[in-house]
Design a protein around this motif. Structure first.
Motif, PDB file in Angstrom:
ATOM      1  N   ALA A   1       7.338  -0.388  -5.464  1.00  0.00           N
ATOM      2  CA  ALA A   1       6.937  -1.467  -4.552  1.00  0.00           C
ATOM      3  C   ALA A   1       7.549  -1.253  -3.165  1.00  0.00           C
ATOM      4  O   ALA A   1       6.881  -1.460  -2.143  1.00  0.00           O
ATOM      5  CB  ALA A   1       7.364  -2.819  -5.116  1.00  0.00           C
ATOM      6  N   VAL A   2       8.803  -0.822  -3.126  1.00  0.00           N
ATOM      7  CA  VAL A   2       9.455  -0.524  -1.844  1.00  0.00           C
ATOM      8  C   VAL A   2       8.732   0.621  -1.155  1.00  0.00           C
ATOM      9  O   VAL A   2       8.425   0.564   0.040  1.00  0.00           O
ATOM     10  CB  VAL A   2      10.953  -0.194  -2.046  1.00  0.00           C
ATOM     11  N   LEU A   3       8.431   1.668  -1.895  1.00  0.00           N
ATOM     12  CA  LEU A   3       7.722   2.818  -1.334  1.00  0.00           C
ATOM     13  C   LEU A   3       6.353   2.414  -0.800  1.00  0.00           C
ATOM     14  O   LEU A   3       5.947   2.843   0.285  1.00  0.00           O
ATOM     15  CB  LEU A   3       7.564   3.907  -2.392  1.00  0.00           C
ATOM     16  N   THR A   4       5.661   1.569  -1.531  1.00  0.00           N
ATOM     17  CA  THR A   4       4.352   1.086  -1.093  1.00  0.00           C
ATOM     18  C   THR A   4       4.465   0.362   0.241  1.00  0.00           C
ATOM     19  O   THR A   4       3.638   0.555   1.139  1.00  0.00           O
ATOM     20  CB  THR A   4       3.736   0.158  -2.156  1.00  0.00           C
ATOM     21  N   GLY A   5       5.502  -0.449   0.377  1.00  0.00           N
ATOM     22  CA  GLY A   5       5.718  -1.159   1.634  1.00  0.00           C
ATOM     23  C   GLY A   5       6.022  -0.226   2.789  1.00  0.00           C
ATOM     24  O   GLY A   5       5.516  -0.402   3.904  1.00  0.00           O
ATOM     25  N   VAL A   6       6.826   0.778   2.525  1.00  0.00           N
ATOM     26  CA  VAL A   6       7.181   1.737   3.580  1.00  0.00           C
ATOM     27  C   VAL A   6       5.947   2.526   4.015  1.00  0.00           C
ATOM     28  O   VAL A   6       5.674   2.659   5.210  1.00  0.00           O
ATOM     29  CB  VAL A   6       8.292   2.709   3.099  1.00  0.00           C
ATOM     30  N   VAL A   7       5.199   3.027   3.057  1.00  0.00           N
ATOM     31  CA  VAL A   7       4.003   3.808   3.387  1.00  0.00           C
ATOM     32  C   VAL A   7       2.979   2.933   4.097  1.00  0.00           C
ATOM     33  O   VAL A   7       2.333   3.352   5.060  1.00  0.00           O
ATOM     34  CB  VAL A   7       3.421   4.459   2.114  1.00  0.00           C
ATOM     35  N   GLY A   8       2.845   1.698   3.645  1.00  0.00           N
ATOM     36  CA  GLY A   8       1.898   0.778   4.260  1.00  0.00           C
ATOM     37  C   GLY A   8       2.259   0.376   5.674  1.00  0.00           C
ATOM     38  O   GLY A   8       1.408  -0.032   6.461  1.00  0.00           O
ATOM     39  N   SER A   9       3.538   0.497   6.015  1.00  0.00           N
ATOM     40  CA  SER A   9       3.975   0.121   7.362  1.00  0.00           C
ATOM     41  C   SER A   9       3.587   1.169   8.406  1.00  0.00           C
ATOM     42  O   SER A   9       3.634   0.899   9.594  1.00  0.00           O
ATOM     43  CB  SER A   9       5.491  -0.093   7.392  1.00  0.00           C
ATOM     44  N   GLY A  10       3.243   2.366   7.952  1.00  0.00           N
ATOM     45  CA  GLY A  10       2.781   3.411   8.859  1.00  0.00           C
ATOM     46  C   GLY A  10       3.877   4.238   9.499  1.00  0.00           C
ATOM     47  O   GLY A  10       3.605   5.001  10.422  1.00  0.00           O
ATOM     48  N   VAL A  11       5.115   4.120   9.036  1.00  0.00           N
ATOM     49  CA  VAL A  11       6.183   4.928   9.612  1.00  0.00           C
ATOM     50  C   VAL A  11       5.998   6.398   9.238  1.00  0.00           C
ATOM     51  O   VAL A  11       5.445   6.721   8.183  1.00  0.00           O
ATOM     52  CB  VAL A  11       7.590   4.455   9.163  1.00  0.00           C
ATOM     53  N   ALA A  12       6.458   7.267  10.100  1.00  0.00           N
ATOM     54  CA  ALA A  12       6.379   8.699   9.817  1.00  0.00           C
ATOM     55  C   ALA A  12       7.515   9.081   8.868  1.00  0.00           C
ATOM     56  O   ALA A  12       8.645   8.642   9.042  1.00  0.00           O
ATOM     57  CB  ALA A  12       6.488   9.497  11.107  1.00  0.00           C
ATOM     58  N   VAL A  13       7.203   9.880   7.878  1.00  0.00           N
ATOM     59  CA  VAL A  13       8.195  10.300   6.891  1.00  0.00           C
ATOM     60  C   VAL A  13       8.466  11.779   7.089  1.00  0.00           C
ATOM     61  O   VAL A  13       7.574  12.607   6.949  1.00  0.00           O
ATOM     62  CB  VAL A  13       7.679  10.029   5.458  1.00  0.00           C
ATOM     63  N   ASP A  14       9.726  12.089   7.417  1.00  0.00           N
ATOM     64  CA  ASP A  14      10.110  13.489   7.612  1.00  0.00           C
ATOM     65  C   ASP A  14      10.567  14.134   6.311  1.00  0.00           C
ATOM     66  O   ASP A  14      10.260  15.276   6.038  1.00  0.00           O
ATOM     67  CB  ASP A  14      11.237  13.595   8.647  1.00  0.00           C
ATOM     68  N   ASN A  15      11.342  13.389   5.529  1.00  0.00           N
ATOM     69  CA  ASN A  15      11.912  13.941   4.316  1.00  0.00           C
ATOM     70  C   ASN A  15      11.527  13.050   3.133  1.00  0.00           C
ATOM     71  O   ASN A  15      12.119  11.985   2.931  1.00  0.00           O
ATOM     72  CB  ASN A  15      13.436  14.029   4.457  1.00  0.00           C
ATOM     73  N   LYS A  16      10.578  13.481   2.343  1.00  0.00           N
ATOM     74  CA  LYS A  16      10.089  12.688   1.221  1.00  0.00           C
ATOM     75  C   LYS A  16      11.164  12.475   0.162  1.00  0.00           C
ATOM     76  O   LYS A  16      11.211  11.432  -0.481  1.00  0.00           O
ATOM     77  CB  LYS A  16       8.871  13.358   0.605  1.00  0.00           C
ATOM     78  N   TRP A  17      12.017  13.462  -0.019  1.00  0.00           N
ATOM     79  CA  TRP A  17      13.078  13.350  -1.016  1.00  0.00           C
ATOM     80  C   TRP A  17      14.058  12.237  -0.638  1.00  0.00           C
ATOM     81  O   TRP A  17      14.436  11.425  -1.479  1.00  0.00           O
ATOM     82  CB  TRP A  17      13.834  14.674  -1.154  1.00  0.00           C
ATOM     83  N   GLU A  18      14.436  12.187   0.617  1.00  0.00           N
ATOM     84  CA  GLU A  18      15.354  11.146   1.078  1.00  0.00           C
ATOM     85  C   GLU A  18      14.699   9.773   1.038  1.00  0.00           C
ATOM     86  O   GLU A  18      15.342   8.770   0.729  1.00  0.00           O
ATOM     87  CB  GLU A  18      15.877  11.450   2.483  1.00  0.00           C
ATOM     88  N   LEU A  19      13.414   9.714   1.337  1.00  0.00           N
ATOM     89  CA  LEU A  19      12.696   8.444   1.264  1.00  0.00           C
ATOM     90  C   LEU A  19      12.706   7.917  -0.168  1.00  0.00           C
ATOM     91  O   LEU A  19      12.969   6.729  -0.400  1.00  0.00           O
ATOM     92  CB  LEU A  19      11.254   8.609   1.746  1.00  0.00           C
ATOM     93  N   CYS A  20      12.453   8.776  -1.125  1.00  0.00           N
ATOM     94  CA  CYS A  20      12.466   8.355  -2.530  1.00  0.00           C
ATOM     95  C   CYS A  20      13.848   7.900  -2.956  1.00  0.00           C
ATOM     96  O   CYS A  20      13.988   6.882  -3.643  1.00  0.00           O
ATOM     97  CB  CYS A  20      11.990   9.488  -3.436  1.00  0.00           C
ATOM     98  N   ARG A  21      14.884   8.613  -2.532  1.00  0.00           N
ATOM     99  CA  ARG A  21      16.254   8.200  -2.851  1.00  0.00           C
ATOM    100  C   ARG A  21      16.553   6.828  -2.261  1.00  0.00           C
ATOM    101  O   ARG A  21      17.155   5.978  -2.903  1.00  0.00           O
ATOM    102  CB  ARG A  21      17.255   9.231  -2.336  1.00  0.00           C
ATOM    103  N   TRP A  22      16.109   6.607  -1.021  1.00  0.00           N
ATOM    104  CA  TRP A  22      16.341   5.329  -0.356  1.00  0.00           C
ATOM    105  C   TRP A  22      15.602   4.209  -1.095  1.00  0.00           C
ATOM    106  O   TRP A  22      16.143   3.111  -1.266  1.00  0.00           O
ATOM    107  CB  TRP A  22      15.877   5.409   1.103  1.00  0.00           C
TER     108      TRP A  22
END
Length: 67
Positions: A32-53
């Motif tokens: 659900a957190v990931l869905t919100g982040v992706v839906g917000s349109g922010v650019a993701v540089d490191n997918k691994w760090e995003l998942c950890r966060w």
């Protein structure tokens, strides 16, 4: 119509899964957190760090929810 619980293609019936399973709840919250982040349109540089966060945030949500 076949019995849904005995149909091998469907796997384990949902009612046999414990609602208190923290691992599943953690995954659901992190998704659900990931869905919100992706839906917000922010650019993701490191997918691994995003998942950890997302999992860190899920842990916080669950901890606060259990208070």
């Amino acid at each position: 119509m076949e019995n849904i619980e005995s149909t091998p293609k469907r796997g384990r019936p949902a009612k046999t899964i414990e609602d208190t399973n923290k691992s599943n709840r953690r995954n659901d919250v992190a998704l659900a957190v990931l869905t919100g982040v992706v839906g917000s349109g922010v650019a993701v540089d490191n997918k691994w760090e995003l998942c950890r966060w997302c999992y860190e945030m899920a842990d916080v949500f669950i901890e606060v929810g259990d208070e």
